[in-house]
Design an enzyme around this catalytic site. Sequence first.
Site, mmCIF file in Angstrom:
data_model
loop_
_atom_site.group_PDB
_atom_site.id
_atom_site.type_symbol
_atom_site.label_atom_id
_atom_site.label_comp_id
_atom_site.label_asym_id
_atom_site.label_seq_id
_atom_site.Cartn_x
_atom_site.Cartn_y
_atom_site.Cartn_z
ATOM 1 N N ASP A 1 -19.428 -28.059 25.944
ATOM 2 C CA ASP A 1 -18.199 -28.506 25.298
ATOM 3 C C ASP A 1 -18.475 -29.393 24.080
ATOM 4 O O ASP A 1 -19.317 -30.294 24.149
ATOM 5 C CB ASP A 1 -17.373 -29.288 26.331
ATOM 6 C CG ASP A 1 -16.009 -29.686 25.797
ATOM 7 O OD1 ASP A 1 -15.251 -28.787 25.407
ATOM 8 O OD2 ASP A 1 -15.709 -30.899 25.759
ATOM 9 N N GLU B 1 -19.640 -24.286 22.272
ATOM 10 C CA GLU B 1 -18.257 -24.395 21.789
ATOM 11 C C GLU B 1 -18.292 -25.238 20.523
ATOM 12 O O GLU B 1 -18.195 -26.457 20.556
ATOM 13 C CB GLU B 1 -17.334 -25.044 22.830
ATOM 14 C CG GLU B 1 -15.868 -24.961 22.434
ATOM 15 C CD GLU B 1 -15.172 -26.298 22.147
ATOM 16 O OE1 GLU B 1 -14.061 -26.277 21.611
ATOM 17 O OE2 GLU B 1 -15.738 -27.368 22.448
HETATM 18 C C1 GLC Z 1 -13.045 -28.903 23.752
HETATM 19 C C2 GLC Z 1 -12.010 -28.314 24.673
HETATM 20 C C3 GLC Z 1 -10.708 -28.966 24.438
HETATM 21 C C4 GLC Z 1 -10.852 -30.431 24.667
HETATM 22 C C5 GLC Z 1 -12.007 -31.013 23.863
HETATM 23 C C6 GLC Z 1 -12.379 -32.359 24.369
HETATM 24 O O1 GLC Z 1 -12.755 -28.651 22.428
HETATM 25 O O2 GLC Z 1 -11.936 -26.939 24.490
HETATM 26 O O3 GLC Z 1 -9.706 -28.415 25.245
HETATM 27 O O4 GLC Z 1 -9.668 -31.065 24.287
HETATM 28 O O5 GLC Z 1 -13.177 -30.252 23.973
HETATM 29 O O6 GLC Z 1 -13.110 -32.282 25.565
HETATM 30 C C1 GLC Z 2 -12.577 -28.799 19.356
HETATM 31 C C2 GLC Z 2 -12.407 -28.588 17.859
HETATM 32 C C3 GLC Z 2 -11.031 -28.828 17.401
HETATM 33 C C4 GLC Z 2 -10.113 -28.376 18.484
HETATM 34 C C5 GLC Z 2 -10.242 -29.319 19.624
HETATM 35 C C6 GLC Z 2 -9.564 -28.893 20.875
HETATM 36 O O1 GLC Z 2 -13.823 -29.266 19.678
HETATM 37 O O2 GLC Z 2 -13.333 -29.205 17.046
HETATM 38 O O3 GLC Z 2 -10.763 -28.135 16.213
HETATM 39 O O4 GLC Z 2 -8.817 -28.339 18.027
HETATM 40 O O5 GLC Z 2 -11.579 -29.588 19.919
HETATM 41 O O6 GLC Z 2 -8.301 -28.446 20.682
#
Ligand code: GLC
Ligand code: GLC
Length: 638
Positions: A289, A331
Site C-alpha cells: 500500500d 500500489e
Molecule cells: C491506498 C488505499 C487507499 C487508502 C490509502 C491510505 O491508497 O488504496 O484506500 O486511503 O492507501 O492507506
Molecule cells: C493513493 C494515491 C491517491 C489516492 C489515494 C487513495 O495512494 O496516491 O491519488 O487518491 O491514495 O484514494
Amino acid sequence: MVEAAGVDQASRQHALNALGAEADLMSRDKDSSVFRHRFDRHFPDLYRLFHTLYGSRPDFQEQLTALVLQAARSWNERPSGLKALDEERDHNNAWFLANSMLGGVCYVDRYAEDLDGVRARIPYFKELGLTYLHLMPLFLAPEPHSDGGYAVSSYRRVNPKLGTMEQLRELAAELRSNGISLVVDFIFNHTSDEHEWAQRAAAGDPEYGDYYWIFPDRTMPDAFEQNVREIFPENHPGSFIRMEDGRWVWATFHTYQWDLNYSNPAVFRAMAGEMLFLANQGVDILRMDAVAFIWKQLGTPCENLPEAHTLLQAFNAVCRLAAPSLLFKSEAIVHPDEVALYIDPAECQLSYNPLQMALIWEAMATRDVALLSQALERRHNIPDGTSWVNYVRSHDDIGWTFADEDAAELGINGFDHRRFLNSFYVNRFPGSFARGVPFQDNPRTGDCRISGTTASLCGLEDGTGQAVDRILLAHSVAFSTGGIPLLYLGDEVGQLNDYDYALEEGHGTDSRWVHRPHYPAERYAKRHDPATPEGAVFEGLRTMISVRSATPEFAGTRLVHFDTKNRGVLGYQRPGEGTHILVLANFSDGNQTITAQTLSGFAAGAVDLLTGNPVRIEGGVTLRPQEFRWLRVTPARV
Ligand code: GLC
Ligand code: GLC
C-alpha cells in the site's frame, strides 16, 4: 561501498554465528539446509540493500543480524504446506503470468459479512473463474473511522467483526485448494493511531516515538510541507496533525493514519516481522500500500524517493530468505514514469496499472483513443517476470494520472483536459452519460478525482443499452492488453452507486464509499437472465473470461502496437507463436471501418475468438459503436 565485499564477509559471519547459536535454527534437517542455501544465495543482496539504507549507523551490524535471525525463526515456523508451495513455485515462477489468471477484489464485511461468508462464496468465485482474490484490509482497526481498514491497529489480529486469524489461515488453504491465490494488503506506510506503537509514542516512550515522524513544534513540519503534496485535503490541510500533547506527527492520509519512520531500522525490522507473519498465514501476494510515500527526505516532495525502492527491495530480499513464494504488488498511483520504476522481479513483481485504467475512462469520454493508444505503445511493456494488474476501477477514486508531456505531444493541455474529464464524470458536462461524484475537490489547486461504480460511470442509471456496451468495452481492454485482469466484485452484475453511503457511520466525509456498495444480491440473482442488464454484463464478461483462459497469446504482458488509422478505434496485438491476437475496440458512437489496407499485414482468414467463427478480413473490418473484436490473425508472409 568500496570495502563492501570485505564487510560483507564479516557481516555474513556475524549473522551465521548468531544463527549457529540458536540450536533449533541450524539443525541438520532438510529445512534448515534449505534456509542455509537461500541465505548463501540472497545474503549479499540483503546486505547491500540494508547497508544502503542503514550502513552509516553504528548499530548496523546488530540490526542486520537481528533481521536475519528473525527471518530464520519465521522460516522455522512456516507451515510445511507453504514450504511445499515455495518449492513448487520455485520451479514454476511464471505462474502469475498465465492467461487463466483472473482477479477479484471485495470488502469482507460488505460482500460477505465475514470470513465464513467469503468461504461460502467460493463456489461462485469458481463459477466466475477467479484465480486471485484480494480481500480488502481485514485487520483490527479503529471504529468508526478506519479508512476502510487502511488504518491498522494490529497486523496480527483480524478485525473481530470479520473473524479470527485462524479462520483467515483456513480460508487461505481452502482458496488455494480451489486454485485461488489470496491477496491481502501490507499497509506499511502508516499504522492507525490506536496501534500499540502509536499509543506508546503518544505516551512519550522515546523508543516508539522514533517509530513515527514526531516533532515538538511546527519548525520541521513547516519545512517539510514546503515540498509535500496534500493527499486528503478535505480531511486535514498539510501532512502533519497536532497530537494531544501539542506535538506534531506526520499523517499523509487521514489524521488517524500515522506515517512510520523507516529511517529507523527498528521500524524496518518490526514491519518485516509483520510481513513474514502474514506470509506464514498463507497469503500469496501482498498488496504494498502507498509505496510512493514510504521514505521522507527534507527538501523533497517525499514521494518516489530512491530509498523507497531500496526499502521495497530489502523487504523483497527478506521474503526470498523466509517466504520465497510471496509476491509483491505495488500500489503506486503516481506519474507513469514513477509507476514503472517499482516494477521489477526484485522489487514488485506486480503493479496496478493506473494509467491504463484512467485512460480507458478518458477514451470513453472523448470517443478518441489517441492517449490510450499512445500509452499502450510506449508504457505497457514491462520487464520479463513481472505483470500488470489491469482494472477498470478499484475501491479508490479515479485520478487522471497521465503524463502531461504525453498529452502535449497530441496537442492536449493536461490541466484543461483533467478539468474536462472531471466535469464529464460528475455529469456537469452537457450530454454526459456518467454519474460519478467528486472526490477531494481542492479549489486551491484545481485538483479533483472521481468516485463511482463502473456501471454508474458508464450511464447504467439511465438504463440505456449503450451503458452495457460501454461496461463490456471498458473490461475488454483490461482483459486483453496483458496482465492479470482485476474485477471489483459486484461490477460483473453492473452494481450501481450507493447514494446512501453517507448514512453509514464514519463514511460521510469520504465519497469513495459511493462505489463500495454492499453485496448486490438482487442483481446477482438475475445474472443468468441475458434479457436484464445484469445478465448481459455477466454473460459478456464470462465469455471474455473463458476465451481469455483458452487463448495462450493472452499469457504474460507483451503487447505489440497496431495503428488502426482511426482515432475512434483502439488496436493492439498480443503476439503468440505463429499467430497473434489482434484486438480492435471502437470507442466512438458511430460505425467505424478499419480498412483493407490497414489490415494488409495479415492473412485473409482470421478467427473471431468471441464468437468462435472464422472471418475474412481482406475487405476490412467494420465495428459498431462500442463493439470490440478479438481476432486470431496470422501475420502475412512477405
Ligand atoms: C491506498 C488505499 C487507499 C487508502 C490509502 C491510505 O491508497 O488504496 O484506500 O486511503 O492507501 O492507506
Ligand atoms: C493513493 C494515491 C491517491 C489516492 C489515494 C487513495 O495512494 O496516491 O491519488 O487518491 O491514495 O484514494
